[in-house]
Design a protein around this motif. Sequence first.
Motif, PDB file in Angstrom:
ATOM      1  N   LYS A  88      -1.742   5.872 -13.155  1.00  0.00           N
ATOM      2  CA  LYS A  88      -0.768   6.825 -12.561  1.00  0.00           C
ATOM      3  C   LYS A  88      -1.676   7.850 -11.987  1.00  0.00           C
ATOM      4  O   LYS A  88      -2.204   8.551 -12.863  1.00  0.00           O
ATOM      5  CB  LYS A  88       0.571   6.975 -12.953  1.00  0.00           C
TER       6      LYS A  88
ATOM      7  N   LEU B 214       0.553   8.100  -6.663  1.00  0.00           N
ATOM      8  CA  LEU B 214      -0.261   6.973  -6.310  1.00  0.00           C
ATOM      9  C   LEU B 214      -0.738   5.928  -7.502  1.00  0.00           C
ATOM     10  O   LEU B 214      -1.022   6.462  -8.567  1.00  0.00           O
ATOM     11  CB  LEU B 214      -1.956   7.245  -5.789  1.00  0.00           C
ATOM     12  N   TYR B 215      -0.409   4.756  -7.634  1.00  0.00           N
ATOM     13  CA  TYR B 215      -0.509   3.977  -8.610  1.00  0.00           C
ATOM     14  C   TYR B 215      -1.553   2.929  -8.384  1.00  0.00           C
ATOM     15  O   TYR B 215      -1.667   2.266  -7.496  1.00  0.00           O
ATOM     16  CB  TYR B 215       1.158   2.982  -8.643  1.00  0.00           C
TER      17      TYR B 215
ATOM     18  N   ARG C 125       0.686  -1.272  -0.086  1.00  0.00           N
ATOM     19  CA  ARG C 125      -0.129  -0.090  -0.181  1.00  0.00           C
ATOM     20  C   ARG C 125       0.856   1.135   0.013  1.00  0.00           C
ATOM     21  O   ARG C 125       0.403   2.215  -0.526  1.00  0.00           O
ATOM     22  CB  ARG C 125      -0.803   0.022   1.100  1.00  0.00           C
ATOM     23  N   HIS C 126       1.983   1.201   0.578  1.00  0.00           N
ATOM     24  CA  HIS C 126       3.075   2.214   0.773  1.00  0.00           C
ATOM     25  C   HIS C 126       4.353   1.839   0.280  1.00  0.00           C
ATOM     26  O   HIS C 126       4.802   0.694   0.899  1.00  0.00           O
ATOM     27  CB  HIS C 126       2.908   2.915   1.953  1.00  0.00           C
TER      28      HIS C 126
ATOM     29  N   GLY D 104      -4.587   1.353  -4.416  1.00  0.00           N
ATOM     30  CA  GLY D 104      -3.637   1.988  -4.877  1.00  0.00           C
ATOM     31  C   GLY D 104      -2.440   1.595  -3.895  1.00  0.00           C
ATOM     32  O   GLY D 104      -2.518   1.192  -2.890  1.00  0.00           O
ATOM     33  N   SER D 105      -1.235   1.918  -4.714  1.00  0.00           N
ATOM     34  CA  SER D 105       0.051   2.043  -3.776  1.00  0.00           C
ATOM     35  C   SER D 105       0.663   3.298  -3.922  1.00  0.00           C
ATOM     36  O   SER D 105       1.082   3.935  -5.116  1.00  0.00           O
ATOM     37  CB  SER D 105       1.228   0.832  -4.571  1.00  0.00           C
ATOM     38  N   ARG D 106       1.144   3.825  -2.730  1.00  0.00           N
ATOM     39  CA  ARG D 106       1.476   5.027  -2.814  1.00  0.00           C
ATOM     40  C   ARG D 106       3.005   4.861  -2.772  1.00  0.00           C
ATOM     41  O   ARG D 106       3.613   4.563  -1.781  1.00  0.00           O
ATOM     42  CB  ARG D 106       0.993   5.719  -1.184  1.00  0.00           C
TER      43      ARG D 106
END
Lengths: 110, 116
Positions: free
Chosen positions: B36, B88-89, B9-10, B110-112
Motif C-alpha cells: 500500500k 495506490l495498491y 488501474r483506477h 498499481g491500482s489507484r
Amino acid sequence: AQRVTQPEKLLSVFKGAPVELKCNYSYSGSPELFWYVQYSRQRLQLLLRHISRESIKGFTADLNKGETSFHLKKPFAQEEDSAMYYCALLPASGANNLFFGTGTRLTVIP
Amino acid sequence: ETGVTQTPRHLVMGMTNKKSLKCEQHLGHNAMYWYKQSAKKPLELMFVYSLEERVENNSVPSRFSPECPNSSHLFLHLHTLQPEDSALYLCASSQDLVSANTGELFFGEGSRLTVL
C-alpha cells in the motif's frame, strides 16, 4: 525496529552537476540496502543493491555502517535521471519485507 | 503480455461496496506481494505469498482479504472500506521470497483506489 529515512522530498540539480540522494537507516543488525527508481509513467524498479558494488547508469551507493547511511551518488547528472528514488532496506536473513523510505523526487534542470 | 499487470488501474468505491483488485505476473516467479502506498508515507507491505501460501500478514485490517489461487495470480478483495484506505495498491513479484533472492521486486503499475 527498522526504519529508512530519506530527508529530502525534492531535489533539483543542473545537468552536469553532481547529485547525492541521502538515505539513512536504523537497524541493529546487518541489513542489505537497495535503491529503487520510478521514472515518469513507468513502474518502480530496482536500480542497484549494495552487495553488488556496481555502478548502474552512472550511479553508485556505498553502505556506511558507522553513519548508517546509503547515499546514492552520480558525478554528472543527466536529464533522464529525473525520477522518484526510493531507498529500501532488507533486514537480516529470513525477513520477507523490504522497508522503503518515503522517496526523493530528483529533477535535473537542463 | 510480460511483467506484472494490475487491474483495474483506477477504482472508485463506496464504503459499502465489495470489489477486488487483480494482479497477474508472467515472469514465472514464486512469490507475490501486496503493498500500500499512501501519500507522504513509505510503501507498506500488506501480504506476502510464496507458492500460493501466505507467509506474511502485517496486521492488515480484515476488510482487506487476499487470495492467491496460483503462483501467477493474486487478488485483493475489498469490503466495507474506509476513506483512509484510499491509496495506490501495488502488486509485486520476485523469483523467490525476497529474503532468499537478490531483493529485487518486480512491480506492477498499481491500482489507484478511492473510497468515498
